[in-house]
Design an enzyme around this catalytic site. Sequence first.
Site, PDB file in Angstrom:
ATOM      1  N   HIS A   1       0.837  -1.207   0.000  1.00  0.00           N
ATOM      2  CA  HIS A   1       0.000   0.000   0.000  1.00  0.00           C
ATOM      3  C   HIS A   1       0.872   1.257   0.000  1.00  0.00           C
ATOM      4  O   HIS A   1       0.576   2.227  -0.706  1.00  0.00           O
ATOM      5  CB  HIS A   1      -0.918   0.014   1.223  1.00  0.00           C
ATOM      6  CG  HIS A   1      -2.157  -0.807   1.068  1.00  0.00           C
ATOM      7  ND1 HIS A   1      -2.130  -2.171   0.925  1.00  0.00           N
ATOM      8  CD2 HIS A   1      -3.479  -0.449   1.033  1.00  0.00           C
ATOM      9  CE1 HIS A   1      -3.374  -2.626   0.826  1.00  0.00           C
ATOM     10  NE2 HIS A   1      -4.209  -1.600   0.875  1.00  0.00           N
TER      11      HIS A   1
ATOM     12  N   HIS B   1       1.086  -3.753   9.180  1.00  0.00           N
ATOM     13  CA  HIS B   1       2.469  -3.511   8.758  1.00  0.00           C
ATOM     14  C   HIS B   1       3.288  -2.941   9.908  1.00  0.00           C
ATOM     15  O   HIS B   1       2.780  -2.189  10.746  1.00  0.00           O
ATOM     16  CB  HIS B   1       2.537  -2.524   7.592  1.00  0.00           C
ATOM     17  CG  HIS B   1       2.314  -3.156   6.258  1.00  0.00           C
ATOM     18  ND1 HIS B   1       3.184  -4.075   5.708  1.00  0.00           N
ATOM     19  CD2 HIS B   1       1.317  -3.011   5.357  1.00  0.00           C
ATOM     20  CE1 HIS B   1       2.726  -4.460   4.531  1.00  0.00           C
ATOM     21  NE2 HIS B   1       1.584  -3.833   4.299  1.00  0.00           N
TER      22      HIS B   1
END
Length: 221
Positions: free
Chosen positions: A136, A185
């Site tokens: 992302h 993440h």
Amino acid sequence: MNRKNWRAYTYYGLLITFLIFFTWGFFEVVDALQENEVAAFDAAIIQEVQSWVNEGRTARMVFITDLASVTFLTAATILIGAYLVIRKRYGWAVFFVLVNGLGGAFNGFLKELFKRQRPDILPLIEQGGYSFPSGHSMGSFIFYGALSFMLFRLLKGKWKKTIAAICAGTMILLVGLTRIYLGVHYPSDVLAGFSIGAAWLFFCIMLFHFGEYRINRRLSR
């Protein structure tokens, strides 16, 4: 050297400098990861960011992170590419589609290369695949960065160019933040995603300018 040539050399010098800097930044993160030197950095930032968690904020974070999902970026790239073709901006269409399409493939290659598992600290959404570098974060830097570059070149008016750049930069940073907030993440994943995404973008911009120069030179003969 005339003023026009001086400006061109300065511009290309900056592109090369940014490419080297962000490539170096990515490998610095890789080196720290392999030497197990990122654990304290990751833990401190995750603890701070996830202290902000509440239901209303989480919904907004999910909305923002979806604006850098594979599905959204793929659809947006196709639509923008098609619009550029309709407007007969063929060079820009090729640039925009390739920088995003090949950038996504590059991220997949890097994830398979490093095979870092995702964090298991309060994940707020389901997310499969490997963690490093953040897709992302890398994808948002490439997509919104390329869009900003394109608008900067095509739009008229300094304010329009400035607003496009600010909006793109804000979006990129917010996407990175959402990946940490949502627990999918590590901060080092996001930092690596930004770094290699920026390096890829500046590399592609240099290729675009080189292609533009070759075409213009051929037409001027």
